[in-house]
Design an enzyme around this catalytic site. Structure first.
Site, PDB file in Angstrom:
ATOM      1  N   ALA A 126       0.839  -1.209   0.000  1.00 42.93           N
ATOM      2  CA  ALA A 126       0.000   0.000   0.000  1.00 42.93           C
ATOM      3  C   ALA A 126       0.867   1.249   0.000  1.00 42.93           C
ATOM      4  O   ALA A 126       1.378   1.668   1.040  1.00 42.93           O
ATOM      5  CB  ALA A 126      -0.924  -0.017   1.213  1.00 42.93           C
ATOM      6  N   PRO A 130      -5.099   8.721  -2.048  1.00 42.58           N
ATOM      7  CA  PRO A 130      -6.008   9.456  -2.943  1.00 42.58           C
ATOM      8  C   PRO A 130      -5.335  10.672  -3.590  1.00 42.58           C
ATOM      9  O   PRO A 130      -5.616  11.002  -4.739  1.00 42.58           O
ATOM     10  CB  PRO A 130      -7.146   9.881  -2.015  1.00 42.58           C
ATOM     11  CG  PRO A 130      -7.136   8.849  -0.923  1.00 42.58           C
ATOM     12  CD  PRO A 130      -5.708   8.440  -0.738  1.00 42.58           C
ATOM     13  N   SER A 134       1.805   8.808  -8.609  1.00 47.27           N
ATOM     14  CA  SER A 134       3.121   8.876  -9.262  1.00 47.27           C
ATOM     15  C   SER A 134       4.149   9.535  -8.347  1.00 47.27           C
ATOM     16  O   SER A 134       5.304   9.132  -8.307  1.00 47.27           O
ATOM     17  CB  SER A 134       3.029   9.692 -10.557  1.00 47.27           C
ATOM     18  OG  SER A 134       2.064   9.151 -11.411  1.00 47.27           O
ATOM     19  N   THR A 160      -4.175  -3.514  -4.639  1.00 48.18           N
ATOM     20  CA  THR A 160      -4.445  -4.866  -5.143  1.00 48.18           C
ATOM     21  C   THR A 160      -4.405  -5.857  -3.981  1.00 48.18           C
ATOM     22  O   THR A 160      -3.498  -5.775  -3.140  1.00 48.18           O
ATOM     23  CB  THR A 160      -3.395  -5.247  -6.212  1.00 48.18           C
ATOM     24  OG1 THR A 160      -3.413  -4.246  -7.214  1.00 48.18           O
ATOM     25  CG2 THR A 160      -3.693  -6.608  -6.824  1.00 48.18           C
ATOM     26  N   ALA A 180      12.291  12.353   0.684  1.00 49.95           N
ATOM     27  CA  ALA A 180      12.341  10.907   0.436  1.00 49.95           C
ATOM     28  C   ALA A 180      12.863  10.152   1.654  1.00 49.95           C
ATOM     29  O   ALA A 180      12.507   8.994   1.878  1.00 49.95           O
ATOM     30  CB  ALA A 180      13.222  10.633  -0.767  1.00 49.95           C
ATOM     31  N   GLU A 244       9.022  -5.702  -9.335  1.00 52.23           N
ATOM     32  CA  GLU A 244       7.580  -5.499  -9.529  1.00 52.23           C
ATOM     33  C   GLU A 244       7.301  -5.131 -10.990  1.00 52.23           C
ATOM     34  O   GLU A 244       6.416  -5.698 -11.630  1.00 52.23           O
ATOM     35  CB  GLU A 244       7.097  -4.373  -8.603  1.00 52.23           C
ATOM     36  CG  GLU A 244       5.632  -4.047  -8.824  1.00 52.23           C
ATOM     37  CD  GLU A 244       5.103  -2.933  -7.913  1.00 52.23           C
ATOM     38  OE1 GLU A 244       5.866  -2.467  -7.042  1.00 52.23           O
ATOM     39  OE2 GLU A 244       3.935  -2.553  -8.087  1.00 52.23           O
ATOM     40  N   ARG A 245       8.098  -4.209 -11.515  1.00 52.48           N
ATOM     41  CA  ARG A 245       7.835  -3.747 -12.890  1.00 52.48           C
ATOM     42  C   ARG A 245       8.122  -4.833 -13.911  1.00 52.48           C
ATOM     43  O   ARG A 245       7.428  -4.937 -14.926  1.00 52.48           O
ATOM     44  CB  ARG A 245       8.656  -2.479 -13.166  1.00 52.48           C
ATOM     45  CG  ARG A 245       8.083  -1.327 -12.392  1.00 52.48           C
ATOM     46  CD  ARG A 245       8.751  -0.007 -12.642  1.00 52.48           C
ATOM     47  NE  ARG A 245       8.003   1.009 -11.921  1.00 52.48           N
ATOM     48  CZ  ARG A 245       8.517   2.124 -11.416  1.00 52.48           C
ATOM     49  NH1 ARG A 245       9.804   2.383 -11.557  1.00 52.48           N
ATOM     50  NH2 ARG A 245       7.754   2.987 -10.785  1.00 52.48           N
ATOM     51  N   ARG A 270     -12.715 -17.865 -39.675  1.00 53.46           N
ATOM     52  CA  ARG A 270     -13.790 -16.939 -40.051  1.00 53.46           C
ATOM     53  C   ARG A 270     -13.718 -16.580 -41.543  1.00 53.46           C
ATOM     54  O   ARG A 270     -12.649 -16.228 -42.053  1.00 53.46           O
ATOM     55  CB  ARG A 270     -13.654 -15.658 -39.222  1.00 53.46           C
ATOM     56  CG  ARG A 270     -14.658 -14.585 -39.540  1.00 53.46           C
ATOM     57  CD  ARG A 270     -16.011 -14.915 -38.993  1.00 53.46           C
ATOM     58  NE  ARG A 270     -16.980 -13.870 -39.264  1.00 53.46           N
ATOM     59  CZ  ARG A 270     -18.280 -14.006 -39.048  1.00 53.46           C
ATOM     60  NH1 ARG A 270     -18.759 -15.134 -38.564  1.00 53.46           N
ATOM     61  NH2 ARG A 270     -19.102 -13.012 -39.303  1.00 53.46           N
TER      62      ARG A 270
HETATM   63  C1  FAD Z   1      -5.674  -1.788 -11.133  1.00 49.00           C
HETATM   64  C2  FAD Z   1      -4.725  -1.012 -10.279  1.00 49.00           C
HETATM   65  C3  FAD Z   1      -4.031  -1.648  -9.270  1.00 49.00           C
HETATM   66  C4  FAD Z   1      -3.157  -0.925  -8.440  1.00 49.00           C
HETATM   67  N1  FAD Z   1      -2.526  -1.565  -7.413  1.00 49.00           N
HETATM   68  C5  FAD Z   1      -1.781  -0.838  -6.530  1.00 49.00           C
HETATM   69  C6  FAD Z   1      -1.217  -1.460  -5.363  1.00 49.00           C
HETATM   70  O1  FAD Z   1      -1.340  -2.674  -5.146  1.00 49.00           O
HETATM   71  N2  FAD Z   1      -0.527  -0.675  -4.505  1.00 49.00           N
HETATM   72  C7  FAD Z   1      -0.350   0.661  -4.695  1.00 49.00           C
HETATM   73  O2  FAD Z   1       0.279   1.307  -3.863  1.00 49.00           O
HETATM   74  N3  FAD Z   1      -0.876   1.284  -5.797  1.00 49.00           N
HETATM   75  C8  FAD Z   1      -1.580   0.556  -6.699  1.00 49.00           C
HETATM   76  N4  FAD Z   1      -2.125   1.168  -7.812  1.00 49.00           N
HETATM   77  C9  FAD Z   1      -1.923   2.604  -7.996  1.00 49.00           C
HETATM   78  C10 FAD Z   1      -1.013   2.933  -9.177  1.00 49.00           C
HETATM   79  O3  FAD Z   1       0.312   2.576  -8.923  1.00 49.00           O
HETATM   80  C11 FAD Z   1      -1.210   4.429  -9.484  1.00 49.00           C
HETATM   81  O4  FAD Z   1      -2.542   4.572  -9.972  1.00 49.00           O
HETATM   82  C12 FAD Z   1      -0.215   4.949 -10.498  1.00 49.00           C
HETATM   83  O5  FAD Z   1       1.087   4.941  -9.965  1.00 49.00           O
HETATM   84  C13 FAD Z   1      -0.569   6.374 -10.947  1.00 49.00           C
HETATM   85  O6  FAD Z   1      -0.841   7.213  -9.872  1.00 49.00           O
HETATM   86  P1  FAD Z   1      -2.197   8.098  -9.846  1.00 49.00           P
HETATM   87  O7  FAD Z   1      -3.324   7.172 -10.133  1.00 49.00           O
HETATM   88  O8  FAD Z   1      -2.225   8.860  -8.579  1.00 49.00           O
HETATM   89  O9  FAD Z   1      -2.050   9.071 -11.069  1.00 49.00           O
HETATM   90  P2  FAD Z   1      -1.328  10.544 -11.051  1.00 49.00           P
HETATM   91  O10 FAD Z   1       0.002  10.423 -10.403  1.00 49.00           O
HETATM   92  O11 FAD Z   1      -2.292  11.524 -10.482  1.00 49.00           O
HETATM   93  O12 FAD Z   1      -1.151  10.774 -12.588  1.00 49.00           O
HETATM   94  C14 FAD Z   1      -2.181  11.315 -13.445  1.00 49.00           C
HETATM   95  C15 FAD Z   1      -1.595  11.462 -14.839  1.00 49.00           C
HETATM   96  O13 FAD Z   1      -0.495  12.377 -14.804  1.00 49.00           O
HETATM   97  C16 FAD Z   1       0.649  11.783 -15.371  1.00 49.00           C
HETATM   98  N5  FAD Z   1       1.862  12.248 -14.677  1.00 49.00           N
HETATM   99  C17 FAD Z   1       2.107  12.256 -13.346  1.00 49.00           C
HETATM  100  N6  FAD Z   1       3.338  12.709 -13.108  1.00 49.00           N
HETATM  101  C18 FAD Z   1       3.898  12.983 -14.314  1.00 49.00           C
HETATM  102  C19 FAD Z   1       5.157  13.480 -14.747  1.00 49.00           C
HETATM  103  N7  FAD Z   1       6.133  13.762 -13.860  1.00 49.00           N
HETATM  104  N8  FAD Z   1       5.369  13.624 -16.075  1.00 49.00           N
HETATM  105  C20 FAD Z   1       4.403  13.335 -16.975  1.00 49.00           C
HETATM  106  N9  FAD Z   1       3.185  12.864 -16.637  1.00 49.00           N
HETATM  107  C21 FAD Z   1       2.944  12.677 -15.322  1.00 49.00           C
HETATM  108  C22 FAD Z   1       0.460  10.295 -15.138  1.00 49.00           C
HETATM  109  O14 FAD Z   1       1.259   9.530 -16.039  1.00 49.00           O
HETATM  110  C23 FAD Z   1      -1.033  10.155 -15.398  1.00 49.00           C
HETATM  111  O15 FAD Z   1      -1.260  10.060 -16.777  1.00 49.00           O
HETATM  112  C24 FAD Z   1      -2.972   0.455  -8.662  1.00 49.00           C
HETATM  113  C25 FAD Z   1      -3.668   1.087  -9.692  1.00 49.00           C
HETATM  114  C26 FAD Z   1      -4.532   0.384 -10.490  1.00 49.00           C
HETATM  115  C27 FAD Z   1      -5.276   1.088 -11.579  1.00 49.00           C
END
Ligand code: FAD
Length: 382
Positions: A126, A130, A134, A160, A180, A244-245, A270
């Site tokens: 986790a 919200p 990123s 997840t 950090a 992970e990646r 088909r």
């Molecule tokens: C199905 C699913 C499973 C997940 N499982 C986990 C989990 O187990 N544990 C966990 O901790 N998280 C989990 N996540 C969260 C996931 O890692 C985040 O959704 C992801 O890292 C993006 O963060 P955000 O949703 O806050 O988007 P944001 O960070 O708000 O990004 C919004 C948009 O802005 C862009 N953006 C952000 N920063 C930059 C930048 N510097 N330059 C250019 N573009 C940028 C992003 O690429 C994106 O398009 C999960 C998400 C999903 C959808």
């Protein structure tokens, strides 16, 4: 057989897993997808069959079968068309278990790993909140020192295995002014007072992998819950992220294999205008292009698997693997769905599920934009 370096042991593992998927997963998968969650008991079945913690140390009940075995498990599940199951298993096998294995003390490993490997304890990681995904340094969840341990407060989302999890590895701020270096990781049992789960989130795809909001309200844990040292959370996350990646790249490759195979069969069967769809030049060229891209990707992912096996996988290389695999998969599912015509849009055809399942790959584990940022940093410096 598509393992990078097939061995009799890997072949056996793959065969055994395939049989399990056909017998115990395939008949129920649609229903679990509709329910939005897989049964809790499935974790114990996976554990009993040896599909959890395949490369964890024998001292902690693992099989110590090497990273190639762990990679084989994710690829095989994904190549069977079960992307949601691959994600749930990857969060446990490729993230939660390695965190405890790599960063834990012996007593933390002893406490958590045997249960995680048997499937009695489901793990989740986790990090995301919200207001911070990123940009992980911006998390607000707070851990404060108290006598004998820590008090945790905060909210996480998109986690997840969040509904099934018995152990949550949570990132919290221990020093809000230290950037950090102010982030630490904690091992929190789901039975700890103050911990609660929110909604099971309603996703576009991969529904059997439950995804949830988690709440920490005055959750008190002992000193022994701190994982990897105070202030070391961000550094630990950076060390563990390549694995992970890579699991996402392996899953994407498996999904590409499944969709291509399915599409090759469909277009040959088909008919349109008196010939098979496979005879149109557009079909032949698009499939040839996609196959070529998948094979090039496979060669790179294999290199990454080898490097991960030697603990030499770098952040930029794995970012290339995640970026390219997600993008290739995204294009492939779109082109292949088109070749199914109207049937491709029907939920009873696996291609429709593969299409929605693929979309998350460009987002979780670091978005494609963040992967580009990491690669650019390697090329150009900060
Ligand atoms: C199905 C699913 C499973 C997940 N499982 C986990 C989990 O187990 N544990 C966990 O901790 N998280 C989990 N996540 C969260 C996931 O890692 C985040 O959704 C992801 O890292 C993006 O963060 P955000 O949703 O806050 O988007 P944001 O960070 O708000 O990004 C919004 C948009 O802005 C862009 N953006 C952000 N920063 C930059 C930048 N510097 N330059 C250019 N573009 C940028 C992003 O690429 C994106 O398009 C999960 C998400 C999903 C959808």
């Amino acid at each position: 057989m598509r393992q990078p370096h097939p061995t009799p042991e890997l072949n056996l593992l793959e065969d055994q897993l395939r049989r399990f998927l056909v017998r115990d997963i395939a008949p129920h998968y649609h229903q679990w997808e509709r329910a939005g969650i897989m049964p809790r008991e499935l974790w114990r079945q996976l554990g009993a069959q040896g599909f959890l913690g395949a490369d964890a140390a024998q001292a902690f009940a693992g099989a110590e079968a090497g990273y190639a075995a762990a990679a084989c498990i994710i690829q095989t599940i994904s190549a069977a068309g079960f992307a949601g199951l691959a994600s749930a298993v990857a969060a446990h096998n490729e993230v939660a278990i390695p965190y405890v294995m790599d960063l834990g003390t012996d007593s933390q490993r002893q406490r958590w790993l045997p249960g995680m490997i048997s499937g009695d304890i489901v793990g989740a990681i986790a990090m995301t909140e919200p207001s911070a995904g990123s940009d992980l340094k911006a998390i607000r969840g707070r851990a404060e020192k108290i006598a004998g341990g820590w008090r945790l407060n905060g909210q996480k989302t998109f986690i997840t295995n969040g509904i099934h999890a018995d152990l949550i590895i949570v990132a919290m701020k221990t020093d809000p002014d230290a950037g950090a270096k102010g982030i630490s990781l904690f091992l929190v049992g789901a039975d700890t007072p103050g911990f609660s789960r929110g909604r099971k989130l309603d996703k576009l795809g991969q529904n059997i992998a439950d995804t949830a909001e988690l709440f920490f309200e005055n959750v008190e844990v002992g000193e022994d819950a701190l994982l990897g040292g105070e202030g070391q959370g961000f550094a630990c996350l950076m060390n563990e992220l390549p694995r992970e990646r890579l699991s996402f790249a392996i899953a994407a490759l498996g999904a590409c294999d499944a969709v291509l195979q399915d599409t090759l069969a469909y277009v040959q069967e088909r008919k349109a205008f008196g010939v098979s769809v496979a005879q149109f030049q557009n079909t032949r060229f698009r499939l040839a292009e996609l196959h070529a891209r998948v094979e090039v990707l496979r060669a790179f992912v294999r290199q990454c698997i080898d490097r991960q096996s030697r603990a030499e996988l770098g952040t930029a290389d794995v970012s290339i693997a995640k970026l390219v695999s997600s993008e290739v998969q995204g294009e492939l599912v779109d082109v292949c769905l088109q070749m199914f015509g109207g049937y491709g849009y029907m939920k009873e055809y696996p291609i429709s599920r593969a299409y929605v399942d693929a979309r998350g790959q460009r987002i979780y584990g670091g978005t494609s934009e963040i992967m580009k940022e990491i690669i650019a940093r390697e090329l150009l410096g900060r």
